[in-house]
Structure formats: structure tokens, C-alpha cells
Design a protein around this motif. Structure first.
Motif, short mmCIF file in Angstrom:
data_model
loop_
_atom_site.label_atom_id
_atom_site.label_comp_id
_atom_site.label_asym_id
_atom_site.label_seq_id
_atom_site.Cartn_x
_atom_site.Cartn_y
_atom_site.Cartn_z
N ASP A 1 0.82 -1.21 0.00
CA ASP A 1 0.00 0.00 0.00
C ASP A 1 0.86 1.26 0.00
N ASP A 2 2.10 1.11 -0.43
CA ASP A 2 3.02 2.24 -0.36
C ASP A 2 3.80 2.33 -1.67
N PRO A 3 3.09 2.56 -2.82
CA PRO A 3 3.79 2.55 -4.11
C PRO A 3 4.76 3.72 -4.23
N ARG A 4 5.91 3.44 -4.83
CA ARG A 4 6.92 4.50 -5.07
C ARG A 4 7.47 4.29 -6.48
N ASP A 5 8.46 5.11 -6.84
CA ASP A 5 9.04 4.98 -8.17
C ASP A 5 10.25 4.04 -8.08
N ASP A 6 9.98 2.74 -7.84
CA ASP A 6 11.10 1.81 -7.77
C ASP A 6 10.70 0.46 -8.35
N LEU A 7 11.68 -0.42 -8.46
CA LEU A 7 11.46 -1.71 -9.13
C LEU A 7 10.54 -2.61 -8.30
N ILE A 8 10.65 -2.57 -6.98
CA ILE A 8 9.77 -3.42 -6.17
C ILE A 8 8.31 -3.04 -6.41
#
Ligand code: HEM
Length: 393
Positions: free
Chosen positions: A202-209
């Protein structure tokens, strides 16, 4: 084809395997390497061809697949979900998901952060002899791969510990203690990622995960185990080889002498390619034959394994003039250090960028950099990296 005998843990070989490669290559492309009990390719032509030949692959043929020993189960589970040990169509699906993050634009975006990181590490160098491998060559790739995936960088020491225990499984000096340590590390790494991924849902960011979690939640493309296996593969492969490419390169430059032109913008690409060619960190990978296949006069049977000596191919005089000489002014020619074909290293553009940034900053900031002790290679064949790199600035 000759029968060659050479222990991969012999101290002389570990410190300098190149004379063995040269002698083997001079007698032909393929030889039986008795200590490994398999045929090995030493010439550039054979290594190049076998990397691309679809009659060979990394995944164990079906009839040879077995449940491994129970004490290794957590380690084998991560391998079973890794693209490195898969062939199409599973390999294609897993690799495609990861490649989206390794576009040239995505990699180039890491440049400013990498430069700042290099300067910060150098600011912290002590004024007495210290281990450059630990203080610089390790930190640059491990922090970068944490940032790319989106794993907190304060996890770096823990990730290094898990990774070292796991990759020890691929080394000739492997023991039962290695197996237990690798299994415990794989279990702890998997548990951490399972928890971390759940926390990040629930914590989307700009990363591969974030991107991989999205693929997993869409269903079809990625299972949770594959998501974890992919993260472990990237976190481990993302630093182990780059650390030692930097270490081996700095060692060669300090021992043989270096010139400022090599590190200038026009020279740096050639310097990095020559470091990777001359003394690569990974010397051997293997393939299984999937059918009866004749290669350079040898008929492989289904299930037969063949070793590909990338580091021997890189010094093939048929490909390059004076290949035993370190010459960063030669035209950057593609070498075999990142493999080739379907499994060609996903991280090659990232590793190259890291080296192209970390080396000029290091030598510009530390023009008096000197060896403080004779560097030794670790007894970890097929890995080829230093135990430490003691220097003064
Ligand atoms: C100088 C540093 C590096 C070297 C020399 C290197 C070398 C290699 C080689 C030789 C292979 C192919 C193995 C085979 O064909 O059996 C490979 C595969 C791979 N590498 Fe690297 N690598 C480096 C850095 C990286 C980095 C920074 C990453 C990740 C960010 C990475 C991720 C991978 C992955 C995921 C694969 C598997 C690809 C596949 O199976 O399709 N590597 N690497």
C-alpha cells in the motif's frame, strides 16, 4: 581434446589462472577438465557459440530434476524461482518484467545520485591505510542496487551478509558448513522480503519493487515466490560482480601504472571494457545439453554439462592482439564477461555506468592512491575477486 587436471582451489591457480587458460586454449577449443568432470570451452569461438546455442541451457533437463537435500530447501527454493536458472517460456516472462527497469533512460537517471554517493564515500576515507574494497568498491554497487529496487539502504550490511553466504554455494571450496549457512541466509532473506513486500503493497513508489508488486497483483505474470526470487537474484547479482570488477580494476591500475587520459570522458568506456576483459570477476558458467549436439568435434549427450570459461575467451589471441597485456587504449570491443545469448547480464548497463562514474571520481579525488599491501585473490573460484585492497590516499 585433451584431459586437463587443475584443482580450482590450488593457491597458484587462484592467484593467477591465466597461464592454465592460455595453455589449454593453445591446444584447442574444448578439453575435458577432470577436476570438474566435464568438458570445458576455453576458446572465444566455442564460448561464444555455446552461449548462443539453443540446444544448451541453464535449466536442469526435466529427467534430472530432483528434490535436493532437505537442509538446502530454502536455498533451492530461491534458485527455483530465479530467471538465471530458467529457460523459455518462464525465462522470457521473468526477464521481460525486470528489463523494463533496466532501460538506458532508467539507468542514466541514477547518474547524479551515483556521483554524490562516490564523493560522500571518499569524504569519509581515513588518512591511514584502509581497505578500499570495503570502503568504496562494495558500497557503490550495494547502495545503488538498494536504491534501484527500493530497499532501505541501511539494510546494505545485512544484504551483503546474506548474499555472501548464498553465492558461496557456487564456489569450488564449498563445504557442508557453506550449505547450512546458505540455506539459513536464503530463509532469512526470503522472510525479510515477504514482510517488506507486504508492507510496501500500500506504499507505491518509483522503484522496481513497486513495479514487480504491481505485476504480481495483476495475477498471471508473476507469482509471489517468483517476486521474491527475482528480488534476491537482483540484490545479489547487483553487487557481487561489480564490487570485484572495481577492485580488480583498481588493483591492476595501481600495480601497472595508470594514465589520466584513460579516465577522461573520451577514454573511460575503453578503460572499463579493458578492466572487464582483462580480469573479470566471474570466470566460469555452465550449460546443460538438451539434445545430442556436436560442437567443435565433441558430441554432447542430453544432460551433459559443459563449462564456459569466459575469462579464457577474453584472452584468446585469435580475437585480439597481445591479449595478455592490459591496454586501456585498445578499442572497446565486446568481451565475454557479461555472458551472451538469452542470459546476457541484465545489469551490464548498470555495472558499466557504476564503473564509468566511480573510477574517474576516485582517481581524481585521490591522485596519490597507492597500494599499502600486496593484494591477494580469495580462494573462491569461479569467482575471481580480492580478499581486500589495502591502500593509502
Ligand atoms: C561487472 C559486473 C557484472 C558482471 C561481470 C556480470 C556477469 C554476468 C554474467 C556472466 C551473466 C550470465 C551468466 C550465464 O550466462 O550463465 C549474468 C547474468 C545476470 N546478471 Fe550480471 N554481472 C554483473 C553485474 C550485474 C548487475 C549490476 C546486475 C543487476 C542489477 C546483474 C544482474 C544479472 C541477472 C539478473 C542475470 C541473469 C540474466 C538471465 O538469466 O537472463 N548483473 N551476469
Amino acid at each position: 581434446m585433451q584431459i586437463l587436471s587443475q584443482s580450482p582451489t590450488d593457491p597458484g591457480f587462484v592467484q593467477n589462472p591465466y597461464p592454465f587458460y592460455a595453455a589449454a586454449r593453445a591446444q584447442g577449443q574444448l578439453h575435458r577438465w577432470q577436476d570438474y568432470g566435464m568438458v570445458a570451452a576455453f576458446g572465444h569461438a566455442a564460448v561464444h557459440m555455446l552461449l548462443r546455442d539453443r540446444r544448451f541451457g541453464r535449466e536442469l533437463p526435466k529427467e534430472m530434476q530432483q528434490d535436493g537435500p532437505a537442509h538446502l530447501a530454502p536455498f533451492l527454493a530461491t534458485e527455483a524461482h530465479s530467471m538465471l536458472d530458467a529457460e523459455p517460456p518462464r525465462h522470457t516472462r521473468l526477464r521481460k518484467l525486470v528489463m523494463r527497469a533496466f532501460t538506458s533512460r532508467g539507468i542514466a537517471a541514477l547518474q547524479p545520485g551515483l556521483e554524490t554517493l562516490c564523493h560522500q564515500l571518499i569524504d569519509a576515507f581515513p588518512d591511514h591505510p584502509f581497505d578500499l574494497l570495503e570502503a568504496y568498491c562494495t558500497q557503490v554497487p550495494v547502495i545503488t542496487i538498494c536504491r534501484l529496487l527500493g530497499v532501505p539502504t541501511d539494510m546494505a550490511p545485512q544484504l551483503l551478509d546474506w548474499s555472501h553466504r548464498m553465492v558461496a554455494m557456487y564456489q569450488a571450496a564449498r563445504t557442508e558448513a557453506t550449505e547450512h549457512a546458505a540455506a539459513a541466509a536464503a530463509q532469512a532473506f526470503t522472510d525479510f522480503l515477504r514482510g517488506y513486500i507486504d508492507a510496501r503493497r500500500d506504499d507505491p513508489r518509483d522503484d522496481l519493487i513497486t513495479r514487480l508488486i504491481a505485476a504480481e497483483e495483476e495475477g498471471e505474470t508473476l507469482s509471489t515466490d517468483e517476486l521474491i526470487g527475482t528480488c534476491i537474484l537482483l540484490l545479489n547479482a547487483g553487487h557481487e560482480a561489480t564490487v570485484h570488477s572495481l577492485g580488480n580494476g583498481v588493483k591492476t591500475m595501481l600495480q601497472q601504472g595508470w594514465q589520466a587520459e584513460w579516465l577522461a570522458p573520451e577514454g573511460i568506456e575503453r578503460l572499463v571494457e579493458e578492466i572487464l576483459r582483462y580480469d573479470p570477476p566471474l570466470h566460469m558458467f555452465t550449460r546443460y545439453a538438451y539434445e545430442e549436439a556436436e560442437v567443435f568435434g565433441h558430441i554432447f549427450q542430453r544432460g551433459e554439462q559443459v563449462a564456459l570459461l569466459l575469462a579464457a575467451a577474453n584472452r584468446d589471441p585469435a580475437m585480439l592482439e597481445d591479449p595478455e597485456r592490459f591496454d586501456p587504449t585498445r578499442p572497446a570491443k565486446v568481451n565475454k564477461s557479461f555472458g551472451g545469448g538469452l542470459h546476457f547480464c541484465v545489469g551490464a548497463p548498470l555495472a558499466r555506468l557504476e564503473m564509468q562514474i566511480a573510477l574517474p571520481i576516485l582517481f581524481e579525488r585521490c591522485p596519490e592512491l597507492k597500494l599499502a599491501a600486496a593484494p591477494q585473490y580469495a580462494n573462491t573460484y569461479h569467482f575471481h575477486g580480492l580478499t581486500r585492497l589495502m591502500v593509502t590516499v
